[in-house]
Scaffold this active site. Structure first.
Site, mmCIF file in Angstrom:
data_model
loop_
_atom_site.group_PDB
_atom_site.id
_atom_site.type_symbol
_atom_site.label_atom_id
_atom_site.label_comp_id
_atom_site.label_asym_id
_atom_site.label_seq_id
_atom_site.Cartn_x
_atom_site.Cartn_y
_atom_site.Cartn_z
ATOM 1 N N GLY A 56 18.615 49.040 41.153
ATOM 2 C CA GLY A 56 19.222 47.964 40.834
ATOM 3 C C GLY A 56 18.870 47.239 39.662
ATOM 4 O O GLY A 56 17.653 47.442 39.295
ATOM 5 N N GLN A 61 16.772 40.723 33.528
ATOM 6 C CA GLN A 61 15.567 41.672 33.446
ATOM 7 C C GLN A 61 15.535 42.484 32.284
ATOM 8 O O GLN A 61 14.544 43.119 32.164
ATOM 9 C CB GLN A 61 15.711 42.578 34.683
ATOM 10 C CG GLN A 61 15.303 41.890 35.874
ATOM 11 C CD GLN A 61 15.362 42.909 37.238
ATOM 12 O OE1 GLN A 61 16.402 43.338 37.694
ATOM 13 N NE2 GLN A 61 14.256 43.172 37.508
ATOM 14 N N CYS A 104 10.438 45.719 42.670
ATOM 15 C CA CYS A 104 11.384 45.271 41.613
ATOM 16 C C CYS A 104 10.622 45.866 40.192
ATOM 17 O O CYS A 104 9.573 45.723 40.000
ATOM 18 C CB CYS A 104 11.222 43.733 41.623
ATOM 19 S SG CYS A 104 11.888 42.928 40.120
ATOM 20 N N LEU A 105 11.933 45.857 39.472
ATOM 21 C CA LEU A 105 11.546 46.704 37.973
ATOM 22 C C LEU A 105 10.490 45.569 37.289
ATOM 23 O O LEU A 105 10.017 45.932 36.162
ATOM 24 C CB LEU A 105 12.573 47.106 37.164
ATOM 25 C CG LEU A 105 13.226 48.193 37.915
ATOM 26 C CD1 LEU A 105 14.592 48.575 37.245
ATOM 27 C CD2 LEU A 105 12.229 49.522 38.229
ATOM 28 N N HIS A 146 18.829 41.119 46.720
ATOM 29 C CA HIS A 146 17.760 40.940 45.513
ATOM 30 C C HIS A 146 18.483 40.761 44.126
ATOM 31 O O HIS A 146 17.908 40.062 43.389
ATOM 32 C CB HIS A 146 17.069 42.461 45.518
ATOM 33 C CG HIS A 146 15.912 42.582 44.742
ATOM 34 N ND1 HIS A 146 14.719 42.674 44.985
ATOM 35 C CD2 HIS A 146 16.011 42.840 43.257
ATOM 36 C CE1 HIS A 146 13.827 42.784 43.871
ATOM 37 N NE2 HIS A 146 14.731 42.737 42.880
ATOM 38 N N GLU A 147 19.388 41.544 43.833
ATOM 39 C CA GLU A 147 20.024 41.426 42.408
ATOM 40 C C GLU A 147 20.775 40.062 42.413
ATOM 41 O O GLU A 147 20.730 39.392 41.273
ATOM 42 C CB GLU A 147 20.992 42.449 41.938
ATOM 43 C CG GLU A 147 20.253 43.874 42.109
ATOM 44 C CD GLU A 147 19.220 44.038 41.372
ATOM 45 O OE1 GLU A 147 18.940 43.469 40.226
ATOM 46 O OE2 GLU A 147 18.137 44.596 41.865
ATOM 47 N N HIS A 150 18.033 37.558 41.579
ATOM 48 C CA HIS A 150 17.818 37.451 40.123
ATOM 49 C C HIS A 150 18.591 36.472 39.461
ATOM 50 O O HIS A 150 18.208 35.833 38.419
ATOM 51 C CB HIS A 150 17.723 38.806 39.621
ATOM 52 C CG HIS A 150 16.422 39.696 39.848
ATOM 53 N ND1 HIS A 150 15.554 39.211 39.265
ATOM 54 C CD2 HIS A 150 16.382 40.829 40.186
ATOM 55 C CE1 HIS A 150 14.420 40.342 39.463
ATOM 56 N NE2 HIS A 150 15.123 41.169 40.156
#
Length: 182
Positions: A56, A61, A104-105, A146-147, A150
């Site tokens: 995701g 991000q 997380c990226l 999670h997304e 963000h």
């Protein structure tokens, strides 16, 4: 035979916004223009997510403070879910709360046991402005929560307390990628 292109095939890989960048803690703005720039952003998000081997990715991000995210994520039954949501709203998060590994990226290579509900529903729009509702269970529900976090200016580390939070912050401080403001 496939009638549409693979998500991200026409996108460009963008640099990731890393932990420490204030953009990750700033709520994102609603999308008001459902035109070609939004379509390019979604393609870029897919391309960047795939290049980073994520499941995701939210627009902030990659440096865009807009309410958009993409996903290519399995659920606990190994059913693959691929899509995007513009102006998402997390309308349900319920069921059992499970502490599971979450990464997380924007914090590459790190993860921590984070509590999430095992069911989530997100409502929003497609890139063309059509209403969409996405239901997730298990790992996919974790991804959706999670997304959405963000886009509200939160990262999974914000859910951690005590020793879990301290341990993750020590790992961030030791990481080769950490953001250092001079």
């Amino acid at each position: 035979m496939r009638t549409s292109s693979i998500p991200g095939a026409h996108g460009r890989v963008r640099p990731l916004t890393l932990h420490g960048d204030p953009l990750l803690h700033t709520p994102c703005a609603e999308v008001t223009d459902f035109g070609p720039e939004l379509a390019r952003l979604v393609e870029d998000l897919f391309a960047t997510m795939y290049a980073a081997q994520g499941v995701g990715l939210a627009a902030n991000q990659v440096g865009e403070a807009l309410r958009v995210f993409v996903y290519d994520c399995p659920d606990d039954d190994d059913v693959r879910h691929v899509g995007h949501v513009v102006n998402p709203r997390l309308t349900e998060q319920d069921g059992v709360v499970i502490r599971g590994p979450e990464g997380c990226l924007s914090l590459p290579g790190l993860e921590a046991g984070t509590e999430r509900h095992d069911h989530a529903v997100v409502e929003g729009f497609t890139v063309t402005g059509e209403p969409v509702t996405v239901h997730g269970t298990g790992f996919f529900a974790r991804c959706l929560q999670h997304e959405c976090d963000h886009l509200e200016g939160r990262i999974y580390a914000d859910h951690l307390t005590g020793w879990r939070h301290r341990r993750l912050m020590r790992q961030v401080a030791k990481s080769s990628w950490r953001r250092v403001d001079r």
